[in-house]
Scaffold this motif. Structure first.
Motif, PDB file in Angstrom:
ATOM      1  N   THR A 159     -26.841 -22.422  21.371  1.00 19.63           N
ATOM      2  CA  THR A 159     -26.143 -21.377  22.128  1.00 19.63           C
ATOM      3  C   THR A 159     -24.880 -21.968  22.743  1.00 19.63           C
ATOM      4  O   THR A 159     -24.957 -22.944  23.495  1.00 19.63           O
ATOM      5  N   VAL A 160     -23.728 -21.416  22.399  1.00 22.07           N
ATOM      6  CA  VAL A 160     -22.474 -21.851  23.018  1.00 22.07           C
ATOM      7  C   VAL A 160     -22.337 -21.101  24.342  1.00 22.07           C
ATOM      8  O   VAL A 160     -22.436 -19.871  24.378  1.00 22.07           O
ATOM      9  N   ALA A 161     -22.157 -21.840  25.427  1.00 21.62           N
ATOM     10  CA  ALA A 161     -22.065 -21.220  26.757  1.00 21.62           C
ATOM     11  C   ALA A 161     -20.636 -20.743  26.995  1.00 21.62           C
ATOM     12  O   ALA A 161     -19.692 -21.525  26.918  1.00 21.62           O
ATOM     13  N   LEU A 162     -20.491 -19.463  27.270  1.00 19.80           N
ATOM     14  CA  LEU A 162     -19.157 -18.873  27.416  1.00 19.80           C
ATOM     15  C   LEU A 162     -19.069 -18.129  28.743  1.00 19.80           C
ATOM     16  O   LEU A 162     -19.783 -17.127  28.960  1.00 19.80           O
ATOM     17  N   LYS A 163     -18.199 -18.611  29.592  1.00 15.96           N
ATOM     18  CA  LYS A 163     -18.070 -18.024  30.925  1.00 15.96           C
ATOM     19  C   LYS A 163     -17.652 -16.558  30.830  1.00 15.96           C
ATOM     20  O   LYS A 163     -16.751 -16.200  30.077  1.00 15.96           O
ATOM     21  N   GLY A 164     -18.350 -15.717  31.567  1.00 15.30           N
ATOM     22  CA  GLY A 164     -17.993 -14.305  31.588  1.00 15.30           C
ATOM     23  C   GLY A 164     -18.413 -13.566  30.326  1.00 15.30           C
ATOM     24  O   GLY A 164     -18.146 -12.373  30.180  1.00 15.30           O
ATOM     25  N   ASN A 166     -21.581 -14.841  28.029  1.00  9.43           N
ATOM     26  CA  ASN A 166     -23.050 -14.889  27.894  1.00  9.43           C
ATOM     27  C   ASN A 166     -23.725 -15.702  29.000  1.00  9.43           C
ATOM     28  O   ASN A 166     -24.897 -16.040  28.884  1.00  9.43           O
ATOM     29  N   ASP A 167     -22.987 -15.991  30.087  1.00  6.86           N
ATOM     30  CA  ASP A 167     -23.642 -16.784  31.143  1.00  6.86           C
ATOM     31  C   ASP A 167     -24.816 -16.031  31.756  1.00  6.86           C
ATOM     32  O   ASP A 167     -25.779 -16.647  32.203  1.00  6.86           O
ATOM     33  N   LEU A 186     -27.907 -25.882  24.613  1.00  6.77           N
ATOM     34  CA  LEU A 186     -26.682 -25.249  25.107  1.00  6.77           C
ATOM     35  C   LEU A 186     -25.498 -26.145  24.773  1.00  6.77           C
ATOM     36  O   LEU A 186     -25.571 -27.368  24.917  1.00  6.77           O
ATOM     37  N   ILE A 187     -24.413 -25.538  24.321  1.00  3.41           N
ATOM     38  CA  ILE A 187     -23.233 -26.287  23.887  1.00  3.41           C
ATOM     39  C   ILE A 187     -22.012 -25.830  24.675  1.00  3.41           C
ATOM     40  O   ILE A 187     -21.777 -24.622  24.802  1.00  3.41           O
ATOM     41  N   GLU A 188     -21.237 -26.774  25.173  1.00  2.00           N
ATOM     42  CA  GLU A 188     -19.959 -26.414  25.800  1.00  2.00           C
ATOM     43  C   GLU A 188     -18.933 -26.106  24.716  1.00  2.00           C
ATOM     44  O   GLU A 188     -18.950 -26.734  23.662  1.00  2.00           O
ATOM     45  N   THR A 189     -18.014 -25.191  24.986  1.00  2.03           N
ATOM     46  CA  THR A 189     -16.973 -24.911  23.980  1.00  2.03           C
ATOM     47  C   THR A 189     -16.061 -26.127  23.851  1.00  2.03           C
ATOM     48  O   THR A 189     -15.660 -26.723  24.835  1.00  2.03           O
ATOM     49  N   MET A 190     -15.767 -26.444  22.609  1.00  2.00           N
ATOM     50  CA  MET A 190     -14.890 -27.590  22.351  1.00  2.00           C
ATOM     51  C   MET A 190     -13.544 -27.095  21.842  1.00  2.00           C
ATOM     52  O   MET A 190     -13.480 -26.124  21.087  1.00  2.00           O
ATOM     53  N   SER A 205     -19.124 -24.916  32.525  1.00  2.00           N
ATOM     54  CA  SER A 205     -19.711 -26.253  32.616  1.00  2.00           C
ATOM     55  C   SER A 205     -21.228 -26.115  32.546  1.00  2.00           C
ATOM     56  O   SER A 205     -21.826 -25.253  33.186  1.00  2.00           O
ATOM     57  N   LEU A 206     -21.842 -26.987  31.748  1.00  2.00           N
ATOM     58  CA  LEU A 206     -23.297 -26.875  31.616  1.00  2.00           C
ATOM     59  C   LEU A 206     -24.014 -27.364  32.865  1.00  2.00           C
ATOM     60  O   LEU A 206     -25.179 -27.028  33.081  1.00  2.00           O
ATOM     61  N   ALA A 207     -23.311 -28.126  33.707  1.00  2.00           N
ATOM     62  CA  ALA A 207     -23.918 -28.512  34.993  1.00  2.00           C
ATOM     63  C   ALA A 207     -24.176 -27.224  35.789  1.00  2.00           C
ATOM     64  O   ALA A 207     -25.232 -27.057  36.407  1.00  2.00           O
ATOM     65  N   GLU A 208     -23.217 -26.311  35.698  1.00  2.00           N
ATOM     66  CA  GLU A 208     -23.356 -25.035  36.399  1.00  2.00           C
ATOM     67  C   GLU A 208     -24.475 -24.193  35.760  1.00  2.00           C
ATOM     68  O   GLU A 208     -25.315 -23.619  36.448  1.00  2.00           O
ATOM     69  N   ALA A 209     -24.484 -24.146  34.423  1.00  2.00           N
ATOM     70  CA  ALA A 209     -25.530 -23.379  33.729  1.00  2.00           C
ATOM     71  C   ALA A 209     -26.914 -23.933  34.076  1.00  2.00           C
ATOM     72  O   ALA A 209     -27.865 -23.186  34.312  1.00  2.00           O
ATOM     73  N   ARG A 210     -26.998 -25.252  34.140  1.00  2.00           N
ATOM     74  CA  ARG A 210     -28.284 -25.883  34.450  1.00  2.00           C
ATOM     75  C   ARG A 210     -28.737 -25.525  35.868  1.00  2.00           C
ATOM     76  O   ARG A 210     -29.922 -25.230  36.089  1.00  2.00           O
ATOM     77  N   ARG A 211     -27.797 -25.541  36.814  1.00  2.00           N
ATOM     78  CA  ARG A 211     -28.153 -25.183  38.196  1.00  2.00           C
ATOM     79  C   ARG A 211     -28.692 -23.757  38.259  1.00  2.00           C
ATOM     80  O   ARG A 211     -29.677 -23.473  38.927  1.00  2.00           O
ATOM     81  N   THR A 212     -28.076 -22.858  37.510  1.00  2.00           N
ATOM     82  CA  THR A 212     -28.517 -21.460  37.514  1.00  2.00           C
ATOM     83  C   THR A 212     -29.919 -21.349  36.911  1.00  2.00           C
ATOM     84  O   THR A 212     -30.804 -20.690  37.466  1.00  2.00           O
ATOM     85  N   LEU A 213     -30.133 -22.017  35.766  1.00  2.00           N
ATOM     86  CA  LEU A 213     -31.447 -21.934  35.106  1.00  2.00           C
ATOM     87  C   LEU A 213     -32.536 -22.565  35.980  1.00  2.00           C
ATOM     88  O   LEU A 213     -33.682 -22.101  35.996  1.00  2.00           O
ATOM     89  N   ALA A 214     -32.155 -23.601  36.734  1.00  2.00           N
ATOM     90  CA  ALA A 214     -33.140 -24.323  37.551  1.00  2.00           C
ATOM     91  C   ALA A 214     -33.661 -23.471  38.707  1.00  2.00           C
ATOM     92  O   ALA A 214     -34.669 -23.807  39.322  1.00  2.00           O
ATOM     93  N   LYS A 215     -32.982 -22.356  38.982  1.00  2.00           N
ATOM     94  CA  LYS A 215     -33.494 -21.464  40.040  1.00  2.00           C
ATOM     95  C   LYS A 215     -34.800 -20.822  39.598  1.00  2.00           C
ATOM     96  O   LYS A 215     -35.649 -20.503  40.398  1.00  2.00           O
ATOM     97  N   ARG A 216     -34.943 -20.597  38.288  1.00  2.00           N
ATOM     98  CA  ARG A 216     -36.147 -19.933  37.809  1.00  2.00           C
ATOM     99  C   ARG A 216     -37.110 -20.876  37.078  1.00  2.00           C
ATOM    100  O   ARG A 216     -38.314 -20.648  37.073  1.00  2.00           O
ATOM    101  N   TRP A 217     -36.551 -21.889  36.408  1.00  2.00           N
ATOM    102  CA  TRP A 217     -37.373 -22.747  35.560  1.00  2.00           C
ATOM    103  C   TRP A 217     -37.416 -24.171  36.114  1.00  2.00           C
ATOM    104  O   TRP A 217     -36.443 -24.648  36.688  1.00  2.00           O
TER     105      TRP A 217
END
Ligand code: SAM
Ligand code: SF4
Length: 327
Positions: A159-164, A166-167, A186-190, A205-217
């Motif tokens: 999954t390519v993480a795209l701000k605004g 599919n976040d 999860l893949i950052e856009t290159m 940033s996947l650090a941000e995606a990870r923080r969001t996912l860590a709220k539930r998982w």
């Protein structure tokens, strides 16, 4: 094959076509011009090329593209390469696919000894999926994944993480992967090739995606490594692996074990650098593989230390699209 920085090259990713039945917004422009078919390596040439690398110690081959399963007769290449699995010279033959043709080919892939495939899915919302891929049908891809699982293939979702874009969908994707027994990365856009938008606007940033996912998982760090850019955690609630590919916010080059070959036989020693070696000319110059072997050895001696991606730059770090080198 050992490069100047002491890294053993044991993995090749081979793009078998630059064509694709999708036009993902981060990967291609809407009106892509594809290479003339005569520029592509023939399937027999791809076999010779892959076999040369196997002789030199490559243990893993990933076929990619473009969309590998739209290359005509790809299954004959897969079946031929599977002879190296039988001898034990090759440990893994796999592919990365958008899944659109997977229902058709899953059985044949499994029969040829393919054990797992990566399938790209950026959202479970069919309308958004069609928009991101510019025309792809999510139900077809989900059918393909089900067929692959029924054939016994293990699946990892890319999954390519795209701000605004599919976040807000990552949570549902992770839940689905847990339910259906799929790993996920999860893949950052290159910044590769011109596309129709500014990449920095979509960069998540996947650090941000990870923080969001860590709220539930509950995400537990694990040691699993593939020699590549992914770092993995285990999702405690589902038991499945979740990987993060962070080329931009985190450099991964020191453990790089791979090189890439395009569908025209150009060998790129690094995904994020322009230096390359032409393998098509030595392939075509003689029936013996001596020239090919020499060209490969010379190229590995020039493998660079690392990539040069910076998302904020206006221009892409490398001009070629991901579909040329393969993901
Ligand atoms: N068509 C196949 C697929 O989509 O899986 C294989 C080729 S595709 C180029 C391989 C992977 O690269 C896909 O997971 C895709 O999402 C990813 N990709 C394409 N362009 C990218 C980019 N600019 N940045 C990050 N990942 C990208
Ligand atoms: Fe095609 Fe894969 Fe690129 Fe999407 S990411 S356009 S499916 S090659």
């Amino acid at each position: 094959m050992i490069d100047p920085f002491g890294r053993t090259i044991s993995y090749i990713r081979v793009s078998v076509t630059d064509r694709c039945d999708f036009r993902c917004v981060y990967c291609m422009a809407e009106d892509m011009t594809f290479l003339p078919k005569s520029d592509l390596l023939a399937l027999e040439e791809l076999d010779r090329l892959c076999s040369a690398f196997v002789r030199k110690g490559v243990k893993k081959i990933r076929l990619t593209g473009g969309e590998p399963l739209v290359r005509r007769n790809l299954m004959s290449l897969v079946r031929n390469l599977s002879r190296h699995l039988q001898t034990g010279a090759l440990e893994e033959l796999t592919l990365t696919t958008n899944g659109s043709q997977l229902a058709k080919y899953a059985g044949e892939l499994a029969a040829a000894g393919v054990k797992r495939v990566n399938v790209s899915v950026d959202t479970l919302d069919p309308v958004k999926f069609e928009a991101i891929t510019r025309g792809g049908k999510l139900p077809t891809v989900l059918d393909g994944i089900a067929a692959a699982q029924a054939a016994g293939l293990a699946i990892k979702i890319n999954t390519v993480a795209l701000k605004g874009v599919n976040d807000g969908d990552l949570d549902a994707l992770l839940e689905w992967c847990g339910r259906d027994g799929l790993d996920m990365t999860l893949i950052e856009t290159m910044p590769m090739g011109e596309v129709d938008h500014q990449r920095a606007d979509r960069y998540l940033s996947l650090a941000e995606a990870r923080r969001t996912l860590a709220k539930r998982w509950t995400l537990e760090d694990i040691a699993h490594r593939t020699g590549g850019p992914a770092r993995y955690v285990r999702v405690k609630e589902t038991g499945r692996k979740l990987g993060f590919i962070t080329p931009l916010s985190h450099n991964f080059c020191e453990s790089c074990n791979r090189v890439r070959v395009t569908c025209t036989g150009t060998l790129y020693m690094c995904l994020g650098q322009d230096d390359a070696a032409d393998l098509r000319a030595p392939l075509r110059a003689s029936e013996s593989d001596d020239l090919l072997d020499t060209a490969i050895d010379a190229a590995i001696r020039r493998k660079p230390k690392g990539h040069d991606f910076v998302i904020e730059r206006a221009a892409p770090a490398v001009q070629r699209h991901m579909s040329v080198t393969g993901g």
